[in-house]
Scaffold this active site. Structure first.
Site, PDB file in Angstrom:
ATOM      1  N   ARG A 438      31.282   7.407  24.238  1.00 49.09           N
ATOM      2  CA  ARG A 438      32.441   8.192  24.924  1.00 49.09           C
ATOM      3  C   ARG A 438      33.550   8.729  23.916  1.00 49.09           C
ATOM      4  NH1 ARG A 438      31.267  10.905  29.003  1.00 49.09           N
ATOM      5  NH2 ARG A 438      29.557  11.093  27.668  1.00 49.09           N
ATOM      6  N   LYS A 441      32.358  11.362  22.095  1.00 51.70           N
ATOM      7  CA  LYS A 441      32.549  12.581  22.965  1.00 51.70           C
ATOM      8  C   LYS A 441      33.918  13.181  22.596  1.00 51.70           C
ATOM      9  CE  LYS A 441      31.727  15.291  26.640  1.00 51.70           C
ATOM     10  NZ  LYS A 441      30.778  16.089  26.771  1.00 51.70           N
ATOM     11  N   ARG A 597     -12.050  13.006  34.402  1.00 47.92           N
ATOM     12  CA  ARG A 597     -10.626  13.102  34.930  1.00 47.92           C
ATOM     13  C   ARG A 597      -9.952  11.664  34.744  1.00 47.92           C
ATOM     14  NH1 ARG A 597      -7.779  12.810  40.072  1.00 47.92           N
ATOM     15  NH2 ARG A 597      -5.918  14.093  40.163  1.00 47.92           N
ATOM     16  N   HIS A 602      -7.019   7.138  32.904  1.00 49.19           N
ATOM     17  CA  HIS A 602      -7.115   5.587  32.276  1.00 49.19           C
ATOM     18  C   HIS A 602      -7.118   5.463  30.957  1.00 49.19           C
ATOM     19  CE1 HIS A 602      -9.177   5.460  36.797  1.00 49.19           C
ATOM     20  NE2 HIS A 602      -7.813   5.524  36.784  1.00 49.19           N
ATOM     21  N   ARG A1278       3.691  15.906  45.709  1.00 51.81           N
ATOM     22  CA  ARG A1278       2.599  15.787  44.839  1.00 51.81           C
ATOM     23  C   ARG A1278       1.493  16.563  45.160  1.00 51.81           C
ATOM     24  NH1 ARG A1278      -2.214  12.699  45.107  1.00 51.81           N
ATOM     25  NH2 ARG A1278      -2.851  11.662  43.175  1.00 51.81           N
ATOM     26  N   HIS A1283      -2.192  21.047  43.909  1.00 51.67           N
ATOM     27  CA  HIS A1283      -3.102  21.619  44.760  1.00 51.67           C
ATOM     28  C   HIS A1283      -2.771  22.964  44.496  1.00 51.67           C
ATOM     29  CE1 HIS A1283      -4.337  17.974  47.416  1.00 51.67           C
ATOM     30  NE2 HIS A1283      -4.807  17.857  46.179  1.00 51.67           N
TER      31      HIS A1283
END
EC number: 3.1.-.-
Length: 1389
Positions: A438, A441, A597, A602, A1278, A1283
């Site tokens: 700060r 800043k 996939r 994984h 999701r 999709h």
């Protein structure tokens, strides 16, 4: 860790004999011990030094005030700007008396143009000039005699005039006798040079020497240095001196060369671009020069020569013990070990314990109370008063850090603090570090105030206690989550925690970015498969997850949808002749896809257990080979025969280029053809010989052909073989390597090195580095085309109008024996090596080029990043498929001359005959088309009446097939003896050749119809005609027929005469009506008549090229200049008509602006009626969904890291894995044991899962039953993004802006993703609008913020004139409508 020395590149090391030497080095971390490595650039030697030694030298460098020493070592009054001579024996010029007298420098004779023989003799210009003065040579003398040495004979040198060229064997030079007036002018200018140099040197020396000011101890020393320079009266005198030089140049332009010579920016020696820019400004007498320009030059020049730096303020200590302690502190503070190195050293580290403490308190919501309690001890109000008091004194530099440290010393040095637990101490430190930020800043804002970018510093707002509490809470959560995810990343990717280093993480980061795009590629392909298949016995559009839990469920080919990809599906043996789905699709393709996939999600690195066979791979290879369009078909589609009718020589020259695949390595480092294309088109457009064509369509035909030929030429020139017989040939790649290396000798790796250096520079913040590299390559390529292929762009002899073109196209197509003009393309052999390449190749066949290009570019970027050729084969396959898709879309042009009604009927017939898209074998073609083939054979041998009689009855018995592709002619076995005698005059080989030819012709005809069937469709054609007719007929009386000339000219009404490809290729899109609805009204309202009236025709033929040329020339002229300089230049252009006319060769700015606006209006209307925005909208939808899908993949990946990280810390327990499931977190499905069955990880018990869910909620990740990601299909963010519903069914129930907000909110758990969702999505629009990146960094939501989109996007500005792009305002409004449109519906998605 980079080069700690900033601009310092030289470091003192010891050579083998233990002598101290200086070498150019780069400093980097060595991970096999506590050492740094110095990479010596010249010969790649390495020397290791320990941390302390290195840091001591670094600290000394930072503390040592050697600026004056460095300045005086590198500069003096003889070289600060102009290169001037000193008196004999004077090495450094520091006073006016040290300069050589002007009369001894500026002589009345100039010598230049030495011949090669004279150079070989070693006689200098100075010796020649001295002798010429001694001998009193005048302009009438033709020879001069000079001795090289005292005892040698005199050499006779011819004195040439400047118009006589030197020859190889002559001994000559040009001597110019300067007239008195010119001589006096040059002497007076030389005196000004001395004054400028001395003034500049003294100003800088005075500022550096000033002990009171100590400019370089300030944080923003450049700003302070600028202030001091501008306050000095001498800088005004320097400016006046420059103006005097300009006046003398203006009165006599021959003086320009004299000034340039002493400014000394030529030659091979090191020069800064900064100096070159100042020289350009000085010599450009039409542009203002200011004292600010001079000050900027000084600051940047000192920086370039590594003279300026910020000097660390070090408190003087008299006590030796205290000084040593202070130095040890410095060393500790500067040792910046790699964070992974720290992790190894402290692996049994207390940070795990601290993080576990934070996790527990975050979970219990008690962490906020602890933060507020500690924050209260810090007495923020007192600190604010102290800081405000210091600021009032004018102190706003490192002093305020001292106040801050002093204020909190009691908290961090007290015995009470030392007794606190490690967890509490860490919390104190986090708060301390945040508050220190700060204070930083405040310093940043002080600079903004000083530069008048801000009114005042609001300390109370910066240090507001309630805001601090919230921010620190986020910081603590982020600190905790970062460590969890860091551990999880190592565990998930199976990285050894005892050896981990930055190289591991660099490789991992590259792989992560590729994996995110691969997951998105899976999602996109899943969408394409959902267009082809639907659930059995379910009347809705519910998504099928082919690479997840749905892959073995019941689904069927969707009979409602006619999709050109069905042929590919059938050829892959995924559906049979009855359109039933085969086991090859369910048990093999989707299984391989699911495995791949899961390998990605994984992070499985073990070798693949291959599911696919070579037979499966060959099916994909055969599809690609069968989809290939021959060179002849390309020639026919793009009308190369018509366009290049009179340029066969240049096409032959292109075809004769011998290529070598060895040059393939360089392709990936060169700009793509799309980057080169605009400049190639400029070669055509700027050719003064080319006249405008009669119609837009004529120009399109020419340009399409020209673009294709140039695309192939670009590839051929890159791959051109550097054979011995080509040594005399000017090969492009050799030219490019010379250009990049700036020398005649060729460095074979220069292209790769240049590209990688540009990438490194860009990663460090130089946004223009890659563009600059690409520009250099493109300029070299365009120059090469000008020298070697200029004829390719000369269409001055092309006189045909559109009617003549179409007639010639028809004549050529009707002539079966015509030999087409073709560009020979290399036929690459496609190879598929494993399941991964198999699945990616099929995905590419099912997707559009817009999607393929994204994954192709990511493979390429990963290859370069990791310096591997692992992905080269898949890149080649993707390139091949994209090329096929592009060429396939061009095959529409041959149908231009068909009547639409007839064409629709023709397509209906083709659809009946070729519903299954089956490619037939030779045997099948012969049997199925026997009568046609027989009739052709009879015509061929019609002169032999007896032979034809037998062929008509017995041809099928004479042609004997060995298999599906091979046949023989048997004139004995199956026919009578008398028939054999009748056939005796027909040659067996000729008959076989003719039968084979007619089978091939029929095969080509079948393929052509199938291709036509794939591209065209009777329903699409009817819809196409309907939309065009709607535009023509749905007009008010005053606008009646305004579209007639564009779509259906009166004389050829109802024909597919002017083919609007953009409309046709989009009309089959299931979302066509939605997309078209965004622009249909704008098309109807467009003043289409403007395109064809006298004004419009003049704009098309003359004004467009004129305006484009003006803007390009202006950009080229000001390229490389500073923003301030450009602004001054543009201001003068706009305000001074004479200046505008002189520089732009146009009347004045107002008339130019009027022309520009008319051209813009023309282009805008043209883009509307050509349906160009259909492609743009579709591209936007794909790009937006792709970007958001990557963010969703990022979330899924992070969840794996969080689970693994919490397990590594022992906070949660797992009992195993569900290998067939990809998601990391469970999904409630009504069963009691959902936490063990619905995710990849099996949670030990319900308590362990609930603990995990609560911890995630504390970090801002909601996994509850009704959360965003667990809602039903049509509501879950999701599913909606993964999709691809933004592409499949845009605007339904949700606006795109709302979905962007939802994705951003989902990723708010990590401050690393602050606004990253918005930034990535809006990057999609950056080519069409200007983005306000400052606004994009702020926190905002798109929904409920009425003017946010207006603030984020502004119309695109073009050229340095900052003119508004012709369609940018329209596109901006189109984007806003696209993002905010919503269609409320009760239908499911």
């Amino acid at each position: 860790m980079g080069n700690l020395f900033g601009h310092k590149r030289w470091y003192e090391v010891r050579d083998k004999k233990d002598f101290k030497i200086k070498r150019k080095v780069k400093v980097k971390r060595n991970y096999d011990g506590n050492k740094y490595i110095l990479n010596i650039n010249e010969n790649n030697n390495k020397e290791k030094i320990d941390n302390n030694k290195f840091i001591r030298k670094y600290i000394n460098y930072k503390k040592n005030d050697n600026i004056l020493k460095e300045f005086t070592r590198k500069f003096h009054a003889g070289n600060i700007l102009f290169k001037l001579k000193g008196k004999e024996g004077i090495i450094r010029i520091e006073n006016n008396d040290d300069f050589l007298e002007t009369e001894e420098v500026v002589l009345y004779i100039e010598a230049y143009g030495k011949s090669e023989k004279l150079k070989a003799l070693g006689i200098t210009k100075k010796k020649i000039i001295d002798e010429a003065i001694r001998q009193g040579i005048t302009k009438d003398d033709k020879k001069i005699e000079i001795k090289r040495q005292e005892n040698e004979e005199e050499i006779e040198i011819d004195i040439r005039d400047e118009y006589t060229n030197k020859t190889l064997n002559d001994c000559s030079i040009i001597l110019r006798i300067i007239e008195n007036d010119e001589l006096e002018t040059k002497k007076s200018i030389y005196e000004i040079f001395k004054n400028i140099n001395m003034s500049l040197y003294k100003i800088i020396e005075k500022i550096i020497e000033n002990e009171t000011e100590k400019v370089f101890e300030n944080r923003y020393y450049e700003e302070h240095l600028r202030e001091k320079l501008l306050k000095d009266d001498k800088i005004d005198v320097i400016l006046t001196n420059f103006m005097e030089i300009r006046e003398k140049i203006k009165s006599n332009l021959e003086i320009l060369g004299f000034v340039k010579f002493y400014l000394n920016v030529g030659g091979d020696k090191k020069k800064s671009k900064n100096k070159k820019m100042l020289v350009e400004k000085i010599l450009n007498i039409n542009v203002d020069l200011t004292v600010e320009d001079i000050a900027d030059f000084v600051i940047k020049e000192l920086e370039f020569w590594n003279i300026t730096k910020r000097i660390e303020k070090v408190k003087k200590v008299n006590n030796e013990f205290l000084e040593k302690r202070r130095n040890r502190t410095y060393i500790k503070s500067y040792v910046l070990l790699d964070k992974h190195e720290k992790f190894k050293i402290e692996r049994e580290n207390k940070k795990d314990k601290i993080v576990k403490f934070f996790v527990e308190n975050i979970k219990n919501n008690s962490i906020k109370e602890k933060i507020e309690k500690i924050l209260a001890e810090f007495k923020i109000d007192e600190l604010i008063k102290k800081l405000e008091k210091e600021l009032k004194k004018g102190n706003c530099d490192t002093e305020i850090f001292g106040i801050f440290k002093k204020h909190y010393k009691v908290n961090f040095d007290s015995k009470k603090f030392s007794k606190k637990s490690d967890e509490e101490k860490e919390l104190y430190k986090i708060i301390y570090r945040y508050l220190k930020g700060r204070i930083e800043k405040i310093l940043v804002n002080e600079q903004k105030v000083r530069l008048k970018k801000m009114e005042k510093i609001e300390i109370e707002k910066i240090l507001n206690e309630s805001i601090l509490s919230e921010k620190i809470l986020k910081r603590v959560k982020q600190y905790t989550l970062e460590h969890i995810m860091y551990l999880g990343k190592l565990r998930h990717n199976d990285i050894d925690m005892t050896t981990v280093n930055t190289d591991d993480f660099s490789r991992l980061h590259a792989k992560e970015e590729l994996d995110l795009e691969l997951i998105t590629f899976f999602a996109s392909t899943n969408m394409e498969l959902n267009k082809i298949f639907s659930r059995e016995n379910i009347n809705n559009d519910e998504n099928i997850d082919f690479f997840g839990g749905d892959r073995e469920k019941n689904y069927v080919l969707d009979k409602k949808i006619l999709n050109s990809k069905i042929k590919i599906i059938r050829d892959l043996d995924f559906i049979d002749n009855k359109n039933n789905i085969t086991n090859n699709f369910i048990r093999k393709f989707t299984k391989i896809g699911t495995n791949e996939r899961n390998r990605i999600l994984h992070a499985i690195s073990k070798e693949r257990d291959l599911q696919g066979t070579q037979d499966d791979y060959n099916k994909v290879i055969n599809i690609i080979q069968n989809l290939k369009i021959s060179d002849e078909e390309v020639s026919k589609a793009l009308n190369l025969d018509v366009v290049f009718k009179d340029k066969k020589n240049i096409i032959t020259k292109i075809n004769d280029i011998k290529i070598s695949e060895e040059n393939n390595n360089d392709i990936k480092y060169l700009p793509s053809f799309s980057k080169v294309l605009p400049e190639i088109l400029n070669l055509y457009r700027n050719n003064p010989k080319n006249e405008p064509f009669d119609t837009i369509e004529t120009e399109k035909i020419v340009l399409n052909a020209l673009i294709y030929v140039n695309k192939e030429l670009y590839k051929k020139l890159i791959l051109e073989d550097d054979l011995e017989e080509n040594e005399s040939k000017n090969i492009f790649l050799q030219e490019l390597k010379k250009t990049l290396g700036n020398i005649d000798e060729i460095d074979e790796n220069i292209i790769e090195n240049y590209y990688k250096n540009a990438q490194i520079s860009a990663s460090k913040g130089n946004n223009k580095a890659i563009k600059k590299y690409q520009k250099k390559v493109i300029e070299c390529y365009i120059g090469y085309l000008r020298k070697n292929y200029e004829e390719l762009f000369d269409f001055s002899d092309f006189k045909m109008n559109i009617q003549e073109i179409k007639k010639q196209i028809k004549d050529i197509n009707d002539n079966k024996t015509y030999e087409r003009i073709t560009v020979k393309t290399s036929d690459k052999t496609i190879v598929i090596n494993d399941d991964f390449e198999y699945i990616i190749s099929i995905f590419a066949l099912l997707n559009s080029n817009a999607v393929i290009n994204k994954i192709r570019n990511r493979f390429f970027a990963t290859s370069v990043w990791l310096n591997t050729s692992e992905y080269q084969n898949i890149i080649d396959i993707l390139d091949e498929i994209m090329q096929l898709n592009t060429l396939r879309n061009e095959c529409i042009t041959e149908n231009w001359n068909l009547n639409l009604e007839e064409f629709i009927q023709k397509m209906k017939e083709i659809e009946k005959d070729f519903d299954d898209f089956k490619i037939q074998t030779k045997k099948e073609i012969f049997n199925n088309y026997y009568e046609d083939i027989k009739n052709n054979i009879l015509t061929e041998f019609k002169d032999d009446i007896n032979g034809c009689d037998v062929l008509e009855k017995k041809l099928e018995k004479i042609v004997i097939f060995d298999d599906e592709t091979k046949f023989e002619i048997d004139k004995k076995s199956n026919i009578l003896q008398d028939e054999q005698r009748k056939l005796s005059n027909i040659n067996k080989k000729d008959l076989k050749k003719k039968v084979d030819q007619y089978i091939k012709d029929k095969d080509q005809e079948i393929k052509s119809k199938i291709l036509c069937r794939i591209i065209f469709n009777s329903d699409f054609l009817k819809k196409y005609k309907k939309e065009i007719d709607n535009l023509i007929e749905d007009m008010e009386s005053e606008n009646e027929n305004k579209f007639q000339e564009i779509y259906y000219p009166k004389e050829r009404k109802n024909e597919l005469y002017i083919y609007k490809k953009n409309l046709f290729l989009n009309i089959g899109n299931p979302n066509f009506d939605k997309i078209y609805g965004l622009i249909s009204n704008d098309i109807k309202m467009a003043d289409a008549k403007f395109l064809f009236n006298i004004d419009g025709k003049n704009i098309r033929k003359n004004k467009i090229s004129e305006i484009d040329a003006i803007l390009k020339n202006l950009n080229d002229k000001l390229n490389g200049y500073s923003k301030e300089y450009k602004e001054k230049y543009i201001k003068k252009l706009k305000e001074n008509d004479d200046f505008f006319a002189k520089n732009i060769q146009n009347k004045n700015y107002k008339s130019f602006e009027k022309d520009y606006n008319r051209v813009s209006e023309y282009k805008k209307i043209r883009d509307l009626v050509e349906f160009n925005y259909l492609n743009k909208i579709e591209s936007y939808l794909i790009d937006i969904n792709w970007k958001l899908a990557i963010q969703m993949a990022r979330f899924e990946r992070d969840m794996h890291y969080i689970v693994n990280g919490l397990r590594e810390l022992g906070i949660i327990k797992l009992s195993g894995y569900n290998t067939g499931i990809s998601r990391a977190y469970p999904k409630r499905n009504g069963s009691d044991g959902f936490y063990t069955t619905t995710a990849y990880y099996k949670f030990f018990d319900e308590e362990s899962y609930k603990k995990f869910e609560k911890i995630c909620y504390g970090f801002g990740i909601d996994l509850s039953e009704n959360s965003e990601i667990n809602k039903p299909e049509n509501e879950s963010i999701r599913n909606y993004i993964s999709h691809f519903y933004i592409v499949r069914n845009p605007f339904a129930d949700y606006s795109i802006a709302e979905q962007i907000d939802r994705v951003s909110n989902l990723l708010s758990y990590s401050t690393r993703y602050n606004n990253s969702t918005y930034a990535s999505v809006f990057e999609v629009f950056k080519k069409d609008v200007n983005l306000d990146y400052d606004e994009l960094k702020k926190k905002f939501k798109l929904i409920g913020n009425n003017d946010i989109l207006e603030r984020l996007m502004k119309p695109k500005k073009v050229s340095v004139l900052e003119l508004e792009s012709y369609n940018s305002d329209y596109i901006k409004n189109l984007i806003i409508e696209l993002l905010t449109k919503i269609e409320n519906t009760n239908d499911t998605l």
